[in-house]
Design a protein around this motif. Structure first.
Motif, mmCIF file in Angstrom:
data_model
loop_
_atom_site.group_PDB
_atom_site.id
_atom_site.type_symbol
_atom_site.label_atom_id
_atom_site.label_comp_id
_atom_site.label_asym_id
_atom_site.label_seq_id
_atom_site.Cartn_x
_atom_site.Cartn_y
_atom_site.Cartn_z
ATOM 1 N N LEU A 49 -8.618 -4.932 3.179
ATOM 2 C CA LEU A 49 -8.114 -3.857 2.329
ATOM 3 C C LEU A 49 -6.703 -4.177 1.858
ATOM 4 C CD1 LEU A 49 -8.372 -0.881 1.233
ATOM 5 C CD2 LEU A 49 -7.334 -0.155 3.396
ATOM 6 N N LEU A 50 -6.474 -4.062 0.552
ATOM 7 C CA LEU A 50 -5.127 -4.229 0.012
ATOM 8 C C LEU A 50 -4.270 -3.050 0.459
ATOM 9 C CD1 LEU A 50 -3.081 -5.674 -1.897
ATOM 10 C CD2 LEU A 50 -3.942 -4.196 -3.724
ATOM 11 N N ILE A 51 -3.151 -3.352 1.152
ATOM 12 C CA ILE A 51 -2.221 -2.300 1.571
ATOM 13 C C ILE A 51 -1.203 -2.032 0.485
ATOM 14 C CG2 ILE A 51 -0.493 -1.607 3.266
ATOM 15 C CD1 ILE A 51 -1.806 -3.384 5.296
ATOM 16 N N GLN A 52 -0.495 -3.092 0.076
ATOM 17 C CA GLN A 52 0.531 -2.938 -0.943
ATOM 18 C C GLN A 52 0.718 -4.250 -1.686
ATOM 19 O OE1 GLN A 52 4.123 -0.672 -0.568
ATOM 20 N NE2 GLN A 52 3.634 -0.032 1.504
ATOM 21 N N SER A 53 1.272 -4.159 -2.882
ATOM 22 C CA SER A 53 1.662 -5.340 -3.649
ATOM 23 C C SER A 53 2.819 -4.936 -4.556
ATOM 24 C CB SER A 53 0.484 -5.869 -4.481
ATOM 25 O OG SER A 53 0.076 -4.900 -5.436
ATOM 26 N N GLY A 54 3.589 -5.921 -4.981
ATOM 27 C CA GLY A 54 4.716 -5.616 -5.853
ATOM 28 C C GLY A 54 5.774 -6.687 -5.798
ATOM 29 N N LYS A 55 6.998 -6.306 -6.121
ATOM 30 C CA LYS A 55 8.141 -7.217 -6.121
ATOM 31 C C LYS A 55 9.131 -6.752 -5.073
ATOM 32 C CE LYS A 55 11.801 -9.064 -9.157
ATOM 33 N NZ LYS A 55 12.392 -9.001 -10.526
ATOM 34 N N LEU A 56 9.612 -7.689 -4.242
ATOM 35 C CA LEU A 56 10.591 -7.362 -3.205
ATOM 36 C C LEU A 56 11.837 -8.206 -3.430
ATOM 37 C CD1 LEU A 56 11.073 -5.666 -0.675
ATOM 38 C CD2 LEU A 56 10.091 -7.528 0.692
ATOM 39 N N GLU A 57 12.960 -7.550 -3.650
ATOM 40 C CA GLU A 57 14.205 -8.252 -3.934
ATOM 41 C C GLU A 57 14.743 -8.965 -2.690
ATOM 42 O OE1 GLU A 57 15.429 -8.680 -6.801
ATOM 43 O OE2 GLU A 57 14.507 -7.116 -8.037
ATOM 44 N N SER A 58 15.650 -9.891 -2.901
ATOM 45 C CA SER A 58 16.316 -10.567 -1.791
ATOM 46 C C SER A 58 17.019 -9.537 -0.905
ATOM 47 C CB SER A 58 17.324 -11.578 -2.338
ATOM 48 O OG SER A 58 18.016 -12.215 -1.293
ATOM 49 N N ASN A 59 16.817 -9.665 0.414
ATOM 50 C CA ASN A 59 17.351 -8.717 1.410
ATOM 51 C C ASN A 59 16.732 -7.329 1.296
ATOM 52 O OD1 ASN A 59 19.149 -10.490 2.778
ATOM 53 N ND2 ASN A 59 20.590 -10.305 1.081
ATOM 54 N N GLY A 60 15.568 -7.251 0.662
ATOM 55 C CA GLY A 60 14.859 -5.986 0.553
ATOM 56 C C GLY A 60 13.966 -5.738 1.760
ATOM 57 N N ILE A 61 13.736 -4.462 2.053
ATOM 58 C CA ILE A 61 12.884 -4.031 3.166
ATOM 59 C C ILE A 61 11.802 -3.114 2.616
ATOM 60 C CG2 ILE A 61 12.800 -2.885 5.410
ATOM 61 C CD1 ILE A 61 15.818 -3.282 5.597
ATOM 62 N N LEU A 62 10.559 -3.332 3.034
ATOM 63 C CA LEU A 62 9.461 -2.482 2.585
ATOM 64 C C LEU A 62 8.628 -2.052 3.784
ATOM 65 C CD1 LEU A 62 7.911 -1.346 0.084
ATOM 66 C CD2 LEU A 62 6.460 -3.358 0.267
ATOM 67 N N SER A 63 8.373 -0.763 3.911
ATOM 68 C CA SER A 63 7.493 -0.249 4.958
ATOM 69 C C SER A 63 6.049 -0.410 4.498
ATOM 70 C CB SER A 63 7.806 1.221 5.238
ATOM 71 O OG SER A 63 6.926 1.738 6.214
ATOM 72 N N LEU A 64 5.261 -1.155 5.264
ATOM 73 C CA LEU A 64 3.882 -1.452 4.887
ATOM 74 C C LEU A 64 2.877 -0.458 5.461
ATOM 75 C CD1 LEU A 64 3.832 -5.331 5.404
ATOM 76 C CD2 LEU A 64 3.895 -4.132 3.214
ATOM 77 N N ASP A 65 3.066 -0.087 6.731
ATOM 78 C CA ASP A 65 2.036 0.720 7.393
ATOM 79 C C ASP A 65 2.589 1.264 8.713
ATOM 80 O OD1 ASP A 65 -0.412 1.906 7.684
ATOM 81 O OD2 ASP A 65 -1.580 0.051 7.723
ATOM 82 N N GLU A 66 1.829 2.117 9.362
ATOM 83 C CA GLU A 66 2.131 2.601 10.710
ATOM 84 C C GLU A 66 0.924 2.353 11.597
ATOM 85 O OE1 GLU A 66 3.433 6.577 11.089
ATOM 86 O OE2 GLU A 66 5.233 6.320 9.877
ATOM 87 N N TRP A 67 1.162 1.764 12.786
ATOM 88 C CA TRP A 67 0.073 1.431 13.693
ATOM 89 C C TRP A 67 0.270 2.125 15.044
ATOM 90 C CZ3 TRP A 67 -0.430 -4.598 12.756
ATOM 91 C CH2 TRP A 67 -0.884 -4.806 11.451
ATOM 92 N N ASN A 68 -0.845 2.547 15.631
ATOM 93 C CA ASN A 68 -0.822 3.229 16.915
ATOM 94 C C ASN A 68 -0.552 2.224 18.027
ATOM 95 O OD1 ASN A 68 -1.494 4.638 19.323
ATOM 96 N ND2 ASN A 68 -2.771 6.040 18.134
ATOM 97 N N THR A 69 0.521 2.453 18.805
ATOM 98 C CA THR A 69 0.921 1.517 19.854
ATOM 99 C C THR A 69 -0.159 1.346 20.913
ATOM 100 O OG1 THR A 69 3.214 2.222 19.492
ATOM 101 C CG2 THR A 69 2.758 0.964 21.489
ATOM 102 N N SER A 70 -0.868 2.416 21.229
ATOM 103 C CA SER A 70 -1.893 2.348 22.278
ATOM 104 C C SER A 70 -3.092 1.501 21.859
ATOM 105 C CB SER A 70 -2.363 3.760 22.643
ATOM 106 O OG SER A 70 -3.011 4.379 21.536
ATOM 107 N N GLU A 71 -3.214 1.204 20.555
ATOM 108 C CA GLU A 71 -4.330 0.394 20.049
ATOM 109 C C GLU A 71 -3.892 -1.046 19.768
ATOM 110 O OE1 GLU A 71 -5.602 2.511 16.609
ATOM 111 O OE2 GLU A 71 -6.429 4.202 17.737
ATOM 112 N N PHE A 72 -2.839 -1.495 20.473
ATOM 113 C CA PHE A 72 -2.263 -2.817 20.228
ATOM 114 C C PHE A 72 -3.309 -3.928 20.233
ATOM 115 C CE2 PHE A 72 -0.464 -6.813 21.735
ATOM 116 C CZ PHE A 72 0.601 -7.010 20.866
ATOM 117 N N SER A 73 -4.231 -3.892 21.175
ATOM 118 C CA SER A 73 -5.220 -4.971 21.319
ATOM 119 C C SER A 73 -6.152 -5.072 20.115
ATOM 120 C CB SER A 73 -6.038 -4.777 22.589
ATOM 121 O OG SER A 73 -6.737 -3.543 22.551
#
Length: 315
Positions: free
Chosen positions: A113-137
């Motif tokens: 599944l495509l999460i995100q796409s686009g342009k990210l500048e130098s020194n840029g930060i992008l939040s992609l997703d949130e994951w449940n810690t208990s489902e690490f495996s």
């Protein structure tokens, strides 16, 4: 419409931040009282797309276009930062010295599944997703594609692909303070194996700026008539590579040798790709079918290679 955008419900007064893309039709929105609700995309409208609404941080400053960037420095990083005791946020961080175009896919056993796409500048930060810690495996793999936008030589750098596989040993070993995230995060480089020769870059830049000297500067060695693309022939440490990295090395070698053959005026060249599941063969044939410098291509010497090699006839 992406994670971090502030949205308002079309048929209601509530507004909030997109925290997750559920599928092609639905998103998850955290409204002002802290509750998270699934909402159809058609039921919301974007109020603001400012970077940092989700994280409380601002987007990267506009790059200085007055200074010409001639070499590719730094790296692109993946970072996992604990939001609370239940959730980790996944960030893409561009610490290269140039902007990048990117695509990010989430790979599971059922689908990609495509999460995100686009342009990210130098020194840029992008939040992609949130994951449940208990489902690490069962955290999914992430597939990335990057195009580096160096102003003077961007066309000379092949697009880069990588697969991020989160393993416990690497994850916990790479926890440290990250200056851009202003806190601790589990972080490592995605494209650290991308190597460019600075002298070659300077030569290519010189050619672009002085076309009249190109003939003298660009000297191609004639490639061998038969190019073996089996990964063990191309990289001695191939066993440590991911499938995406292997494909990147094989297709980059193919493009390089094909360009050399055309530049040297060769009549034909053969690429040995093997049979396997035909993934590499199909990719090469797709690229050859779009190349106007190719007269035709076909299976090469079936008595020698079976269906594991392709003969390319050049114009």
């Amino acid at each position: 419409m992406k994670i971090g955008d502030k949205v308002r419900l079309v048929h209601g007064k509530e507004s909030g931040i997109i925290t997750r893309v559920i599928d092609a039709l639905q998103i998850e929105v955290e409204i002002e009282d802290g509750f998270r609700i699934p909402v159809a995309k058609r039921e919301v409208t974007v109020i603001s797309t400012e970077e940092g609404l989700l994280t409380g941080r601002t987007s990267a400053p506009e790059p200085d276009q007055t200074a010409a960037v001639k070499t590719l420095d730094g790296n692109i990083q993946i970072a996992f930062q604990a939001f609370n005791d239940r959730t980790h946020r996944v960030f893409l961080i561009n610490q290269r010295n140039c902007p990048v175009l990117f695509s990010c896919f989430k790979k599971t056993k059922q689908h990609t599944l495509l999460i995100q796409s686009g342009k990210l500048e130098s020194n840029g930060i992008l939040s992609l997703d949130e994951w449940n810690t208990s489902e690490f495996s069962s955290w999914p793999n992430l597939l990335f594609q990057f195009i580096y936008l160096l102003p003077s030589i961007e066309k000379m750098i092949q697009p880069y692909s990588a697969e991020v596989i989160v393993k416990a040993e690497k994850f916990y070993k790479n926890k440290k303070h990250h200056p851009l995230l202003k806190g601790e995060a589990n972080t490592w480089a995605i494209d650290s194996d991308l190597k460019l020769d600075s002298k070659e870059i300077e030569t290519l830049t010189s050619v672009l700026n002085n076309p009249s000297t190109a003939a003298g500067l660009l000297a191609f060695d004639e490639p061998e008539a038969e190019v073996d693309l089996h990964i063990e022939k191309l990289d001695a440490e191939w066993e440590s590579l991911t499938p995406m990295q292997i494909m990147h090395i094989q297709t980059s070698t193919f493009e390089k040798k094909l360009d050399q053959a055309i530049a040297c005026g060769m009549d034909e060249i053969t690429f040995i790709h093997g049979v396997g599941n035909n993934v590499l063969k199909n990719e090469l044939h797709k690229r050859l079918s779009k190349n106007k410098r190719i007269d035709f291509f076909k299976d090469a010497k079936k008595e020698r290679f079976g269906y594991g090699a392709t003969l390319v006839k050049l114009k």
